[in-house]
Write a protein that holds these residues in place. Structure first.
Motif, PDB file in Angstrom:
ATOM      1  N   LEU A   1       8.236  29.580  68.510  1.00 33.66           N
ATOM      2  CA  LEU A   1       7.101  29.217  69.358  1.00 33.66           C
ATOM      3  C   LEU A   1       6.849  27.717  69.324  1.00 33.66           C
ATOM      4  N   GLU A   2       6.941  27.125  68.138  1.00 28.09           N
ATOM      5  CA  GLU A   2       6.758  25.674  68.022  1.00 28.09           C
ATOM      6  C   GLU A   2       7.787  24.925  68.863  1.00 28.09           C
ATOM      7  N   ARG A   3       9.021  25.406  68.851  1.00 30.67           N
ATOM      8  CA  ARG A   3      10.069  24.752  69.633  1.00 30.67           C
ATOM      9  C   ARG A   3       9.793  24.859  71.127  1.00 30.67           C
ATOM     10  N   LEU A   4       9.333  26.017  71.570  1.00 31.16           N
ATOM     11  CA  LEU A   4       9.043  26.205  72.996  1.00 31.16           C
ATOM     12  C   LEU A   4       7.936  25.246  73.444  1.00 31.16           C
ATOM     13  N   PHE A   5       6.901  25.102  72.632  1.00 25.44           N
ATOM     14  CA  PHE A   5       5.812  24.206  72.987  1.00 25.44           C
ATOM     15  C   PHE A   5       6.239  22.743  72.932  1.00 25.44           C
ATOM     16  N   ALA A   6       7.189  22.420  72.059  1.00 30.08           N
ATOM     17  CA  ALA A   6       7.595  21.027  71.874  1.00 30.08           C
ATOM     18  C   ALA A   6       8.686  20.587  72.843  1.00 30.08           C
ATOM     19  N   LEU A   7       9.206  21.487  73.648  1.00 32.09           N
ATOM     20  CA  LEU A   7      10.294  21.129  74.560  1.00 32.09           C
ATOM     21  C   LEU A   7       9.938  19.909  75.419  1.00 32.09           C
TER      22      LEU A   7
ATOM     23  N   HIS B   1       2.463  18.514  77.731  1.00 35.86           N
ATOM     24  CA  HIS B   1       1.933  18.187  76.411  1.00 35.86           C
ATOM     25  C   HIS B   1       0.502  17.637  76.497  1.00 35.86           C
ATOM     26  N   GLY B   2       0.220  16.895  77.556  1.00 34.56           N
ATOM     27  CA  GLY B   2      -1.107  16.304  77.706  1.00 34.56           C
ATOM     28  C   GLY B   2      -2.191  17.342  77.892  1.00 34.56           C
ATOM     29  N   ILE B   3      -1.902  18.383  78.688  1.00 33.20           N
ATOM     30  CA  ILE B   3      -2.896  19.443  78.895  1.00 33.20           C
ATOM     31  C   ILE B   3      -3.198  20.143  77.587  1.00 33.20           C
ATOM     32  N   ARG B   4      -2.164  20.512  76.863  1.00 25.98           N
ATOM     33  CA  ARG B   4      -2.377  21.234  75.607  1.00 25.98           C
ATOM     34  C   ARG B   4      -3.111  20.364  74.586  1.00 25.98           C
ATOM     35  N   ASP B   5      -2.727  19.098  74.497  1.00 27.23           N
ATOM     36  CA  ASP B   5      -3.383  18.213  73.537  1.00 27.23           C
ATOM     37  C   ASP B   5      -4.858  18.009  73.880  1.00 27.23           C
ATOM     38  N   SER B   6      -5.175  17.979  75.175  1.00 33.42           N
ATOM     39  CA  SER B   6      -6.544  17.699  75.596  1.00 33.42           C
ATOM     40  C   SER B   6      -7.489  18.867  75.352  1.00 33.42           C
TER      41      SER B   6
END
Length: 267
Positions: free
Chosen positions: A97-103, A219-224
């Motif tokens: 899961l971490e890899r999928l989110f970090a793609l 990544h920006g949406i998830r981080d925000s």
């Protein structure tokens, strides 16, 4: 050329299609299969051949979740032995899961039939989730005395809201694709025969897009989600600087001024 036993992997027109391939078991997930998925996702990340990942399941289901029948956890529980039901999360499921989110590239999921347990988490982790009308989402952990995992307690409240996510997890009831769409969990519901053509078309469009900007968006949406407005504005400022320094930005502006379609290189 890598040969896989439990998944199918194809790279065509900039799209890497990863298919969970245990249809006789409703694509139940075990450690060997997850290890193959990790290997394939790492290829997408490292080799640079594809600019979008598309994840789906073979046969009549996306995934029924962790393979209880073939796993050590169930046999240990039935024999009365000590069980650490979370160990496999640490070694296999969570790293995937971490890899999928970090793609660094967009990630699309095409959900056919049941997406249960860990399969639900992987299905809903896509940037864009397309579901067939036959699809449903299920958090069935409570039915066997376990708690939701593989990021579902983080992901579902953000998609459906606390009240719906909590009821979904505590009642262990199926959420049909149409309901998931109404709740804002997924992007689109289509006829079953249109699932892969629709998902592939979206993935192909993303693969032809400005990859750096798309990566910064995902990544920006998830981080925000966990930041204050001021922090989110600072993040947008940083990401806009990074996107603005890309060749694809130059191409996008040039194409706009020249009134022609942009030919993004993914750089």
């Amino acid at each position: 050329m890598t040969t896989y036993e439990h998944i199918l992997f194809d790279e065509t027109d900039g799209v890497a299609t990863l298919t969970i391939n245990r249809p006789a078991m409703l694509n139940a997930l075990h450690t060997a299969l997850i290890a193959e998925m990790i290997h394939a996702v790492d290829r997408v990340r490292d080799e640079g051949k594809s600019r979008c990942l598309l994840l789906t399941g073979a046969g009549r289901g996306f995934s029924s979740g962790a393979d209880l029948a073939g796993g050590d956890t169930a046999s240990s529980a039935l024999s009365g032995g000590a069980v650490d039901a979370g160990k496999v999360l640490e070694t296999h499921f969570n790293p995937l899961l971490e890899r999928l989110f970090a793609l660094p590239v967009p990630f699309v999921t095409a959900v056919n039939g049941p997406a249960a347990g860990a399969g639900c988490s992987f299905a809903l982790s896509g940037d864009i989730v397309i579901a067939a009308k036959s699809a449903y989402f299920l958090q069935a952990f409570v039915n066997i005395g376990l708690v939701p995992d593989v990021g579902s307690t983080w992901l579902l409240p953000r998609l459906a809201g606390k009240a719906r996510a909590q009821a979904m997890m505590m009642l262990g009831e199926r959420i049909p694709a149409a309901t998931a769409l109404d709740w804002g969990m997924i992007y689109q519901v289509v006829d079953d025969v249109e699932l892969m053509p629709t998902a592939t078309a979206i993935a192909t469009k993303l693969a032809k897009g400005p990859t750096r900007a798309l990566s910064l968006i995902r990544h920006g949406i998830r981080d925000s989600l966990d930041k204050s407005l001021t922090e989110a504005l600072m993040l947008e400022r940083r990401n806009q600087r990074l996107a603005g320094g890309s060749p694809d930005f130059i191409e996008g502006v040039s194409a706009f001024l020249q009134k022609r379609p942009a030919a993004f290189s993914g750089k």
